[in-house]
Scaffold this motif. Structure first.
Motif, short mmCIF file in Angstrom:
data_model
loop_
_atom_site.label_atom_id
_atom_site.label_comp_id
_atom_site.label_asym_id
_atom_site.label_seq_id
_atom_site.Cartn_x
_atom_site.Cartn_y
_atom_site.Cartn_z
N VAL A 141 102.45 69.90 45.97
CA VAL A 141 101.25 69.17 45.57
C VAL A 141 101.54 68.34 44.32
O VAL A 141 101.15 67.17 44.21
CB VAL A 141 100.08 70.14 45.32
CG1 VAL A 141 98.86 69.39 44.80
CG2 VAL A 141 99.73 70.88 46.61
N TYR A 142 102.26 68.94 43.37
CA TYR A 142 102.66 68.20 42.17
C TYR A 142 103.53 67.01 42.55
O TYR A 142 103.33 65.90 42.04
CB TYR A 142 103.44 69.14 41.23
CG TYR A 142 103.99 68.44 40.01
CD1 TYR A 142 103.23 68.32 38.85
CD2 TYR A 142 105.28 67.89 40.03
CE1 TYR A 142 103.74 67.67 37.74
CE2 TYR A 142 105.79 67.24 38.92
CZ TYR A 142 105.01 67.13 37.78
OH TYR A 142 105.52 66.48 36.69
N ASP A 143 104.49 67.23 43.44
CA ASP A 143 105.38 66.14 43.87
C ASP A 143 104.60 65.00 44.50
O ASP A 143 104.88 63.82 44.26
CB ASP A 143 106.40 66.67 44.89
CG ASP A 143 107.47 67.56 44.26
OD1 ASP A 143 107.49 67.68 43.03
OD2 ASP A 143 108.27 68.14 45.02
N LEU A 144 103.59 65.34 45.32
CA LEU A 144 102.81 64.30 45.97
C LEU A 144 102.02 63.49 44.95
O LEU A 144 101.86 62.27 45.11
CB LEU A 144 101.87 64.91 47.01
CG LEU A 144 101.17 63.89 47.91
CD1 LEU A 144 102.19 63.17 48.80
CD2 LEU A 144 100.09 64.53 48.76
N GLY A 145 101.54 64.16 43.90
CA GLY A 145 100.85 63.43 42.85
C GLY A 145 101.78 62.44 42.15
O GLY A 145 101.38 61.30 41.87
N ALA A 146 103.01 62.86 41.89
CA ALA A 146 103.98 61.96 41.27
C ALA A 146 104.29 60.78 42.19
O ALA A 146 104.41 59.63 41.75
CB ALA A 146 105.26 62.73 40.93
#
Length: 220
Positions: A142-147
């Motif tokens: 989820v963090y990666d997708l935000g980035a």
């Protein structure tokens, strides 16, 4: 470096796109390619992008408008919370945004334009990038997708393309899945409208941001 800073400062959510001006496929492919350079946990790169353009985007718009006007209940892949369930800190930020937006759009007509007409019509975005990650994902993905999403928005702005990440774009995932061919093992996480903003008052609104020392702690 100045160009990069200017891009960050100038990017904001565009709520009213020019339907007659669609970014080129080549430009959007380059924007998404650049977004793929975002940092990722152990380079897992969990993101996928389903890009709707042309007649496909028009079909999505028409289907969404029909569902919205019929009063169809939303059913996003990710659970939404009532604002009272959020932690007080982000809840305070949301309240400040609501007040600022109502002060900026200080007539019933403008408020209705933003919250009703534009949303139902997906902000008239001529292109929409739908971002997914596998349903079998953890919070690192989820963090990666935000980035990835932020890099995409900044890469778009660097090319003069405006953007609008919005819940409205993913509130009817079954419709989007059918039209875009998104597999059931993918979570439809976010949609980002892409195009060129109209010269309209509603596009001048920018949400208030916290002062640096409100969210920064330094220990020297």
């Amino acid at each position: 470096m100045t160009d990069a800073i200017d891009t960050i400062k100038s990017r904001h959510s565009t709520r009213y796109f020019d339907q007659g001006k669609e970014p080129s496929r080549a430009d959007l492919e380059e924007v998404i390619r650049l977004a793929g350079l975002a940092p990722s946990w152990v380079d897992s790169q969990p993101w996928r992008v389903y890009l709707a353009m042309g007649e496909t985007a028009k079909k999505i718009h028409a289907r969404h408008l029909a569902l919205a006007e019929a009063g169809t209940a939303s059913s996003p892949d990710w659970e939404t919370w009532h604002r009272e369930d959020w932690d007080p800190y982000p809840r305070e930020n949301m309240a400040r945004h609501n007040q600022a937006s109502q002060e900026y759009l200080n007539t019933p007509e403008l408020l209705d334009l933003r919250t009703n007409i534009l949303q139902k019509n997906l902000y008239y975005a001529p292109a929409i990038a739908y971002l997914t990650i596998p349903k079998r994902s953890n919070l690192w993905s989820v963090y990666d997708l935000g980035a990835f999403a932020q890099t995409l928005a900044l890469a778009a702005k660097a090319k003069g393309i405006d953007s609008m990440p919005a819940y409205e774009l993913v509130k009817y995932p079954a419709s989007v899945r059918e039209i875009m061919g998104i597999p059931e093992d993918q979570t439809l996480a976010m949609g980002i409208g892409l195009g060129y903003g109209r010269d309209e008052y509603v596009n001048g609104y920018q949400a208030p941001r916290r002062d640096l020392l409100d969210f920064l702690t330094i220990k020297d």
